[in-house]
Design a protein around this motif. Sequence first.
Motif, PDB file in Angstrom:
ATOM      1  N   PHE A  14      63.866   3.398 -30.350  1.00 48.84           N
ATOM      2  CA  PHE A  14      63.032   4.516 -30.794  1.00 48.84           C
ATOM      3  C   PHE A  14      63.082   4.571 -32.309  1.00 48.84           C
ATOM      4  O   PHE A  14      64.159   4.570 -32.902  1.00 48.84           O
ATOM      5  CB  PHE A  14      63.524   5.847 -30.216  1.00 48.84           C
ATOM      6  N   ASN A  55      62.584   6.321 -17.466  1.00 46.09           N
ATOM      7  CA  ASN A  55      61.258   6.337 -18.093  1.00 46.09           C
ATOM      8  C   ASN A  55      60.643   4.939 -18.178  1.00 46.09           C
ATOM      9  O   ASN A  55      59.430   4.776 -18.048  1.00 46.09           O
ATOM     10  CB  ASN A  55      61.340   6.953 -19.494  1.00 46.09           C
ATOM     11  N   LEU A  58      59.403   3.928 -14.746  1.00 48.70           N
ATOM     12  CA  LEU A  58      58.176   4.608 -14.327  1.00 48.70           C
ATOM     13  C   LEU A  58      56.996   4.300 -15.250  1.00 48.70           C
ATOM     14  O   LEU A  58      55.904   4.845 -15.073  1.00 48.70           O
ATOM     15  CB  LEU A  58      58.419   6.117 -14.278  1.00 48.70           C
ATOM     16  N   GLY A  59      57.232   3.465 -16.231  1.00 45.62           N
ATOM     17  CA  GLY A  59      56.131   3.061 -17.119  1.00 45.62           C
ATOM     18  C   GLY A  59      55.825   4.059 -18.215  1.00 45.62           C
ATOM     19  O   GLY A  59      54.803   3.963 -18.881  1.00 45.62           O
ATOM     20  N   PHE A  60      56.709   5.060 -18.425  1.00 48.60           N
ATOM     21  CA  PHE A  60      56.464   6.061 -19.477  1.00 48.60           C
ATOM     22  C   PHE A  60      56.811   5.498 -20.855  1.00 48.60           C
ATOM     23  O   PHE A  60      56.260   5.933 -21.857  1.00 48.60           O
ATOM     24  CB  PHE A  60      57.325   7.315 -19.272  1.00 48.60           C
ATOM     25  N   VAL A  61      57.772   4.590 -20.877  1.00 48.99           N
ATOM     26  CA  VAL A  61      58.235   4.007 -22.147  1.00 48.99           C
ATOM     27  C   VAL A  61      58.128   2.494 -22.033  1.00 48.99           C
ATOM     28  O   VAL A  61      58.486   1.920 -20.999  1.00 48.99           O
ATOM     29  CB  VAL A  61      59.710   4.413 -22.416  1.00 48.99           C
ATOM     30  N   PRO A  78      50.303   0.149 -12.366  1.00 48.68           N
ATOM     31  CA  PRO A  78      50.385   1.393 -11.595  1.00 48.68           C
ATOM     32  C   PRO A  78      50.725   1.163 -10.112  1.00 48.68           C
ATOM     33  O   PRO A  78      51.389   1.991  -9.498  1.00 48.68           O
ATOM     34  CB  PRO A  78      48.975   1.991 -11.729  1.00 48.68           C
ATOM     35  N   ARG A  81      54.113   1.786  -8.561  1.00 50.46           N
ATOM     36  CA  ARG A  81      54.585   3.143  -8.262  1.00 50.46           C
ATOM     37  C   ARG A  81      54.056   3.665  -6.924  1.00 50.46           C
ATOM     38  O   ARG A  81      54.234   4.829  -6.603  1.00 50.46           O
ATOM     39  CB  ARG A  81      54.167   4.084  -9.399  1.00 50.46           C
ATOM     40  N   TYR A  86      59.418  10.343  -7.290  1.00 49.86           N
ATOM     41  CA  TYR A  86      60.169  10.641  -8.510  1.00 49.86           C
ATOM     42  C   TYR A  86      60.329  12.144  -8.701  1.00 49.86           C
ATOM     43  O   TYR A  86      59.360  12.896  -8.617  1.00 49.86           O
ATOM     44  CB  TYR A  86      59.425  10.032  -9.714  1.00 49.86           C
ATOM     45  N   PRO A  88      61.666  14.524 -11.615  1.00 53.42           N
ATOM     46  CA  PRO A  88      62.208  14.614 -12.975  1.00 53.42           C
ATOM     47  C   PRO A  88      63.187  15.777 -13.108  1.00 53.42           C
ATOM     48  O   PRO A  88      63.234  16.658 -12.253  1.00 53.42           O
ATOM     49  CB  PRO A  88      60.978  14.843 -13.842  1.00 53.42           C
ATOM     50  N   GLU A  89      63.900  15.742 -14.222  1.00 55.41           N
ATOM     51  CA  GLU A  89      64.846  16.812 -14.504  1.00 55.41           C
ATOM     52  C   GLU A  89      64.073  18.025 -15.016  1.00 55.41           C
ATOM     53  O   GLU A  89      63.169  17.885 -15.828  1.00 55.41           O
ATOM     54  CB  GLU A  89      65.800  16.294 -15.603  1.00 55.41           C
ATOM     55  N   MET A  90      64.403  19.183 -14.535  1.00 54.73           N
ATOM     56  CA  MET A  90      63.821  20.454 -14.992  1.00 54.73           C
ATOM     57  C   MET A  90      62.296  20.409 -15.156  1.00 54.73           C
ATOM     58  O   MET A  90      61.780  20.410 -16.265  1.00 54.73           O
ATOM     59  CB  MET A  90      64.435  20.853 -16.334  1.00 54.73           C
ATOM     60  N   THR A  91      61.617  20.313 -14.059  1.00 57.92           N
ATOM     61  CA  THR A  91      60.156  20.302 -14.127  1.00 57.92           C
ATOM     62  C   THR A  91      59.610  21.599 -13.554  1.00 57.92           C
ATOM     63  O   THR A  91      60.135  22.131 -12.600  1.00 57.92           O
ATOM     64  CB  THR A  91      59.612  19.106 -13.340  1.00 57.92           C
ATOM     65  N   TYR A  92      58.545  22.068 -14.180  1.00 57.70           N
ATOM     66  CA  TYR A  92      57.865  23.251 -13.663  1.00 57.70           C
ATOM     67  C   TYR A  92      56.524  22.757 -13.160  1.00 57.70           C
ATOM     68  O   TYR A  92      55.778  22.165 -13.919  1.00 57.70           O
ATOM     69  CB  TYR A  92      57.706  24.283 -14.772  1.00 57.70           C
TER      70      TYR A  92
ATOM     71  N   GLN B  80      55.141  21.651 -19.768  1.00 54.56           N
ATOM     72  CA  GLN B  80      55.757  22.022 -18.489  1.00 54.56           C
ATOM     73  C   GLN B  80      56.274  20.802 -17.734  1.00 54.56           C
ATOM     74  O   GLN B  80      56.749  20.934 -16.617  1.00 54.56           O
ATOM     75  CB  GLN B  80      54.747  22.791 -17.644  1.00 54.56           C
ATOM     76  N   ARG B  81      56.140  19.664 -18.329  1.00 52.87           N
ATOM     77  CA  ARG B  81      56.659  18.387 -17.798  1.00 52.87           C
ATOM     78  C   ARG B  81      56.015  17.991 -16.471  1.00 52.87           C
ATOM     79  O   ARG B  81      56.574  17.199 -15.721  1.00 52.87           O
ATOM     80  CB  ARG B  81      58.184  18.442 -17.672  1.00 52.87           C
ATOM     81  N   ARG B  93      46.520   6.309 -17.015  1.00 53.41           N
ATOM     82  CA  ARG B  93      46.302   7.412 -17.964  1.00 53.41           C
ATOM     83  C   ARG B  93      44.808   7.664 -18.152  1.00 53.41           C
ATOM     84  O   ARG B  93      44.394   8.794 -18.400  1.00 53.41           O
ATOM     85  CB  ARG B  93      46.973   7.083 -19.299  1.00 53.41           C
ATOM     86  N   VAL B 258      55.199   9.699 -23.440  1.00 52.32           N
ATOM     87  CA  VAL B 258      55.173  10.922 -22.628  1.00 52.32           C
ATOM     88  C   VAL B 258      56.563  11.465 -22.348  1.00 52.32           C
ATOM     89  O   VAL B 258      56.709  12.513 -21.756  1.00 52.32           O
ATOM     90  CB  VAL B 258      54.435  10.718 -21.285  1.00 52.32           C
TER      91      VAL B 258
END
Lengths: 250, 259
Positions: A14, A55, A58-61, A78, A81, A86, A88-92, B80-81, B93, B258
Amino acid sequence: MSVILKTEKLRVEFTSREFRQTTKVALSSLDLEVSAGEIFGFLGPNGAGKTTTINVLLGFVTPKSGAAYLFGIDVRQPIARQRIGYLPEMTYYYKFLSAEELLRFYAKIFGLSRSETDKRIGKLLKLVELEHASKRQIKTYSKGMQQRIGLAQALINNPDLLILDEPTSGLDPVGRMKVREIIQRLKNEGKTVFFASHELGEVETICDRVAIIADGELKTIGRVSDIVAQHPNLEKAFLEITGYQLQPVA
Amino acid sequence: MRTVFALAGVVIKELYRRKDFYVLFILTIVICVIMAMVNIFNDNQIIRYIKELCLLLIWISSLVIAITTTARQIPAEREQRTLLPLLAKPLTRTQVIFGKFLGCWLACGLVLICFYAFFGVLAASREHTWPLLNYFQAAFLHWVMLGAVIALTLLGSLVFAAPSSNSTICFVIVVAILTIGRYLDAFALSLAEPLRSVFYAIYFAIPHLEWAFGMRNLIVHDWPLITWNFFCLDILYSLAYTAVFLVAACLVFRRKAVN
């Protein structure tokens, strides 16, 4: 047993956006293999690279170098997947939707038929004990209920591999126990579970194998019983492997 | 395509479960009904002013709904993830962008149907006529033009982190185009080089949304219909800009981290 999750010499960097750019190596030459039917615990201190690994999977990074595969398919595609779930941690989740609507939405993305969707939703709401609240908007849910609806959405496509990022973090003991029971049930159904966690007791109870990483490097990987055999318990093993020195209390 | 429609469905649900639309719709109704009941100077042509006012309110409301609804889509997903479990599904995407766009566009279409239906009832109660084709041309071009605004806002939501700053910038751009866009070429003529070229370039680069805005006159002053060839050309013009903004949004989103 076939390998369904694999990383090869994974390296992630990063770069900061500040004027004096600094590069932080988040993962360095990470090799992992998870076989079908395993419950695999992924451990490490905060900032060790657990979420970054997920990440990448899952292809996010995009990794700087190396590769990652799910079911033998490069994670950048894609379709890799299609057979995973999946959490995730602390998702709303979309708070204006009800649990049933949320699950129906994710089912549509997977292209499930209407009858199959109805069947899956009924089964999952029963599994996560949210049948009584299925018509309520998610904004009225407690944290534990939100985590359980998260688990239900991760299972909507009846995945072969479940990736969970700290599934019990922030939950009370009852909530934690419920999530643990669900993971145990999934294990009995023959699902593969890859989960990052800080709850070492929980990992020791339910995992077949664990990997411990620190500073982006894989420190150890093996069966829980083998690691625990060399130490009093998994917590002591974790502290020693990650290089933490116990200080005598004055 | 089913993925895009599933995403669009969630956006539409969000719109009708929030208060924004209802507040603006009721406000428009209240202002227009009060205006319609007042008799100023015994002017028989007062209905034209009421129609003008009502259409202006419809335009403002539709722009506010389109811009605010679109501006919060991607930032809310990130904050909100919910973007994480969404992108962990087998979708690209690009599909997310198209789903969000389609949802906002269709939602705005439903909003316009409500607004123009009210307008039709209001106008018919005073004039006792139903120039349906005029309404259709004005409303349809209005909707197509909103497509370009939505695509622009979606692009902005990927560039600017805060939905409020994106909404403000997009609103200022759109209002500037609607009000002074058509005069830019004349203004450029009055300038010396190189400013003249700069303003000409801006004039030819911006989407001239005021063409659709001018369609209000079709209803207010009972002008004849525009020819269907021009109607189709105007649609193609707006769709071309929509496509450009959407492609740009897809390219920006593809590179966006993301996590």
